[in-house]
Design a protein around this motif. Sequence first.
Motif: not given
Length: 690
Positions: A56, A344, A354, A371-373, A380, A632-634, A643
Amino acid sequence: MKLLRTMIVAAAAALLVTTGKATAAVFGKPLTWDRQSLIIDGHRVCPVMGEVHYSRIPADEWQQEVHRMKEGGVTIVATYVFWNHIEEVKGIYRWDGQRDLRRFLQVCKEEDMPVVLRLGPFCHGEVRNGGIPDWVFALTSPPDSTGKAAPVRLRSTNTVFMHYVERLYRQIFTQVQGLQWKDGGPVVAAQFDNEYRGSGDYLMALKRMALSIGFDLPFYTRTGWPELSKPVPFGEMLPLYGDYADGFWDKDTKEGAGNYYKAFNFKAFRSSTAIGTDLLGKQQETLSQGDGQYPYFTCELGGGMATAYHRRPYIYADDCYSLAVVKLGSGSNLLGYYMYHGGTNPEGQLHTLNEVQTSPGTANNDLPVMTYDFQAPLGEFGQANPSFYRLRPLHLFLQDYGELLAPMEANFPAKQSLAQGEDSTLRWATRSKDGSGFIFINNYERLQDLTTKKNVRLSCCGVKLPPLTIAGGTIAILPVNIDGISYATAQLVARRNGSIYLMQVKGLATTISMQDGKTLRNVRPLGLAKPVYKNIYLLTQEEAEHLDLAQAGEKKEQQAVGFEKVKEPGPLRTIVKGRAKVAEAPSEADWQQAAVYRIVLPSAIDQGQQSLLTINYRGDCARLYADGKLIADNFYYGRPFLYGLWRLPSPCSELELRILPLQPEAPIYLPREADKTAGEDVSEVVICEK
């Protein structure tokens, strides 16, 4: 003034030399375990294990990020090997780029960082199907006498399933060979499957398979939850436990749902009944037979929490710190954080990777595509979150005092079972041996305002502390009869070059009573410049958190970025509940109705400078695109959308931001920090150095 700065720099440099000493040059040395702890080269250790998923994170960032974990006090890395990151397409194995496990292990070797491989075949990790490729779900057993071919039972000793698991393990071994502990390499242990509740025969079959292939490691592990229907033979696998401050997987969308509050109580029971309730259902407070004879280790102590579409917890640094202190006070001798470093999701060939409600397995939540922050200490993009600093003094303490702490038995003078928010008594415990010990205090519970406790009487090893006033929110470990200190209402951080470093505890007046009869009351921190008594230094919490970090105190400048709204949102979508009976994330079609903003980047972005784009917005969720490609996403939960601009796939001057509006009465949990105003908006876009 110049002399003072010189003294401070010199003291910090002396400490820096020994940072990470717990792992330096230990590869290949004798490693055993007993009921209390790991023993390396004859010395007891209390490691700090941090989870990071190599696949990731871009491969060219591994060296830097493993080093940052080491700076945070991590002394062992744990990582999943996700099957569908390797063999998404049947028979095609990928060990290229950020999937190159061998290269990652070599990086860890260079950083003197031992590695625990979590092999699967099932991992979870909020990956599609828990990491099991889609094609595995289509496997069938050979036809029976009637010509019927039954579906293969996964995570079982079914011969068809185990055939493909063996192929997986053999592939993993090609990456590990020559890098095992016995070879002077970093791979010190392996975990089989994850959160398995069936017969231990399956786990033992996985171990026998691994041994036959060539895995030969000092110890092997399994998750100690839930209780197995049949135990594995004693000594075959160390059970490792966990606890979280909150969980995205809960179906309830109310604040404080679930029984995570139990994680803030000192108690003898090692496991958690709150982890993975979406998969495991209700769990009882029982351990598998014989598990109490193992050392008390953790592998999933919440370093943060992911955000699912329907539930988006906001985790605080003190949540993580409190969990860690409680586990140590309850007898744990290995703090294993999940996650310690976010990441990520890589691009899939057939699907996004995901967890989603529409996949064949582990389909209980919709997670972001990329995202896997995890709100982890290192996020991330490797950004240091507040929990990174909050946890550091504790990790430095374990490096220097772990050998002393490890054989100390836990005692529970206070009530072990408390209701959520119960505030009638102070939560505390002790650990002691041969007249020395520690008092653990936790006047903290997530989302609860615990009150100040007055006239508190604490004791350990026959030493009675004077009556204390302990403010709400106070979390502390107090030494008793250690290093010439009779007792202190400050926390030990480090013991280096003949000097003792203590940290002032917020919410507690500092008293240091020495065994030579000297008692100092209401002591004020003097930092590294001057001891408060002989060889005793008292630091503020901030000084202790930044101890021996070169970047301590540096202020990061921000650069405003231009943006404009170029498209209003279309009609609001209908939010439906999916297969798991929780709100479904937006579909690709839904994103066509999003509001669109154009973000104009500075004319020259230095790709070598690690700059973070920070988008302060309000809405339901957001996506960022570069030249039409999703980067990227949130899911909005009250924190900015970030980002790392050094990861831009190609030079570009503009980015497209899409935001779906927040809907009134949406069936999702948003934390108290989130702006719940319906609609969407962007208030600020800035660039700052990571």
